[in-house]
Scaffold this active site. Structure first.
Site, PDB file in Angstrom:
ATOM      1  N   ASN A 346       0.846  -1.197   0.000  1.00  0.00           N
ATOM      2  CA  ASN A 346       0.000   0.000   0.000  1.00  0.00           C
ATOM      3  C   ASN A 346       0.886   1.255   0.000  1.00  0.00           C
ATOM      4  O   ASN A 346       0.774   2.132   0.861  1.00  0.00           O
ATOM      5  CB  ASN A 346      -0.934  -0.009   1.208  1.00  0.00           C
ATOM      6  CG  ASN A 346      -2.189   0.807   0.979  1.00  0.00           C
ATOM      7  OD1 ASN A 346      -2.333   1.478  -0.041  1.00  0.00           O
ATOM      8  ND2 ASN A 346      -3.096   0.775   1.949  1.00  0.00           N
ATOM      9  N   HIS A 377      -8.398   3.730   8.589  1.00  0.00           N
ATOM     10  CA  HIS A 377      -8.862   2.439   8.080  1.00  0.00           C
ATOM     11  C   HIS A 377     -10.317   2.148   8.442  1.00  0.00           C
ATOM     12  O   HIS A 377     -11.014   1.490   7.674  1.00  0.00           O
ATOM     13  CB  HIS A 377      -7.964   1.304   8.598  1.00  0.00           C
ATOM     14  CG  HIS A 377      -6.784   1.042   7.719  1.00  0.00           C
ATOM     15  ND1 HIS A 377      -5.578   1.668   7.908  1.00  0.00           N
ATOM     16  CD2 HIS A 377      -6.620   0.232   6.633  1.00  0.00           C
ATOM     17  CE1 HIS A 377      -4.719   1.246   6.991  1.00  0.00           C
ATOM     18  NE2 HIS A 377      -5.314   0.376   6.207  1.00  0.00           N
TER      19      HIS A 377
END
Length: 505
Positions: A346, A377
């Site tokens: 990521n 998140h």
């Protein structure tokens, strides 16, 4: 029939592809997502060939990219896609109405709060249960773009040039974006569904057909090639699309063979030797990664197909299409340290966290960065357990790298031995850390950690205490001090040399 009804109602987007969902036995929202990404891939080729900067104006490119992006969002998420416009519009108003001195702080708080409110509502009010391509996924990328843009405007319009790092100078924005440019950056069809995030300057340079406008100082090795224009991305797109669908096939083939939930089943814990539990943990977490490889590699291919992502040439003269790549699969699977794994996983999110938090936080930047990552998140408690565990694992890994690794660099055999041991340790540490991220809930996550007697937590804390590493801000001060001392010594050395020459003459 109940299953089909659940599958239909769980999707907030179009039901046009319901027959495909029933034939493939996949949730409709996932079918919508994959089909829209494939349509985006086709649209990207058309965008590059027929709306090339040499053939049309930036205005047209902005409008088309935005309209297509909003259409794909509406197809996948229905009226929930309006949140993308609301979040973007609200923060643009803040940018316009507040001064550049503090707009970055307001935008960070408002964008992150809006995202968190949507995530909490989705999880605890409208609980969709099974995995769904929920509308907060794109909002996570839009939040990154909003906050990155705000900090880059602050750097370019409120801070002095000498106070910026080299990276901040490259990304600094010197004028306020127009409303069209802003929405095009946040909601373009290439990245609205799965990202990745990118810098505003890179995106505008791509739209205007000037991909190296602001990166001239980075192009020393490839200056002779930049004037030749960009190479075709076709072969790179084919490679990435093939890689992404291979990863999808792997995921669909093995994801049910090694379910993560088995790690916390009572009979498995009671009857399986510990070494076998370690191996199963590694295999079960390994099989969760191909779905991310599929999504991020396909997203990268879409951007490349549109002509976005060219990053100059490597030392061998081969074109690089990794400007906004989000992962490097081999580097992930062969990582020999926690840092190397995170640096290749990521990637654009890691860069965002670094630019927005880690580089700017004066105290405890590692802890602050992991906390921001957990908040970004989502609302599941497992996310917070993962990132809190990540803090102690990172501190321990840093201690080992600084204090232990230098002792194994004297010979190739010693370094190979160190690499093998640290590869195994890194893979197990990653799996151990990420289990709560997959299980989501506190109870199952703590049950897993109890079955391991919190061993890695304890080991990492002991390593961090036994092998202390100075905080980052102190290390930076020492580096600056040594650099200034070296700079001060050079004139003295030159003067001494000159005086010796005079005496000799």
């Amino acid at each position: 029939m109940a299953d089909e009804s659940t599958r239909t109602t769980a999707c907030t987007g179009s039901s046009l592809l319901q027959p495909v969902s029933e034939m493939t036995n996949l949730p409709l929202d996932q079918v919508n997502f994959v089909v829209c990404q494939l349509c985006a891939l086709i649209s990207a080729f058309w965008f590059r060939l027929f709306l090339h900067p040499s053939k049309t104006s930036p205005f047209i490119r902005h409008v088309v990219a935005t309209v297509l992006g909003l259409y794909f969002a509406l197809f996948c998420f229905g009226w929930y896609a309006l949140h993308f416009l609301l979040q973007s519009g609200l923060t643009y108003g803040i940018m316009i109405l507040t001064g550049v001195e503090h707009m970055h702080k307001y935008c960070l708080v408002v964008a992150l709060s809006y995202l968190s409110l949507c995530q909490i509502t989705r999880v605890y009010v409208f609980d969709y249960g099974m995995y769904s391509a929920d509308f907060t996924g794109p909002m996570m990328v839009i939040t990154q773009k909003i906050t990155s843009l705000a900090f880059e405007i602050h750097d370019g319009m409120a801070r002095k040039e000498e106070h910026l790092t080299a990276g901040q100078k490259i990304l600094a924005i010197r004028r306020m974006p127009s409303l069209l440019e802003y929405f095009s950056y946040n909601c373009n069809f290439m990245g609205i569904l799965a990202g990745p995030t990118c810098s505003y300057n890179d995106y505008i340079a791509f739209i205007e057909g000037k991909p190296h406008r602001h990166r001239e100082q980075e192009a020393d090795k490839s200056k002779t090639r930049l004037g030749q224009g960009e190479p075709s991305p076709n072969m790179e797109v084919v490679r990435k699309v093939a890689t992404s669908f291979f990863c999808l096939l792997v995921f669909l083939s093995v994801c049910k063979v090694f379910p993560v939930e088995r790690n916390i089943e009572d009979d498995f814990i009671a009857n399986t030797p510990f070494y076998a539990q370690v191996v199963y943990l590694y295999l079960s977490m390994l099989t969760t990664r191909p779905k991310y490889y599929f999504v991020w590699t396909l997203a990268d291919a879409i951007n490349n197909a549109a002509g976005f992502g060219f990053n100059g040439y490597d030392s061998n003269g081969a074109p690089r299409w990794d400007l906004i790549s989000n992962l490097r699969i081999l580097n992930i699977e062969l990582a020999t340290s926690f840092k190397v794994f995170l640096d290749n996983w990521n990637i654009q999110t890691v860069q965002w966290l670094k630019r927005v938090c880690y580089e700017r936080c004066p105290y405890h930047p590692t802890a602050a960065t992991f906390i921001l990552s957990a908040m970004w998140h989502g609302a599941y408690p497992g996310y917070y357990l993962t990132f809190l565990t990540g803090i102690v694992v990172t501190l321990a890994a840093r201690a080992v790298r600084h204090k232990v690794r230098p002792h194994f660099l004297h010979s190739a055999a010693h370094k190979l031995f160190y690499d093998v041991i640290t590869w195994a340790a890194t893979q197990i540490a990653i799996c151990y850390t990420v289990v709560p991220f997959v299980l989501l809930s506190v109870g199952p996550s703590l049950k897993f950690y109890r079955s391991w007697y919190f061993s890695l937590h304890i080991m990492c804390i002991l390593l961090a205490v036994a092998l202390p590493v100075k905080p980052r801000h102190l290390r930076l001060k020492e580096q600056q001090k040594s650099c200034s001392q070296d700079a001060g010594l050079k004139p003295l050395e030159a003067a001494d040399t000159h005086s010796h020459k005079e005496k000799a003459s």
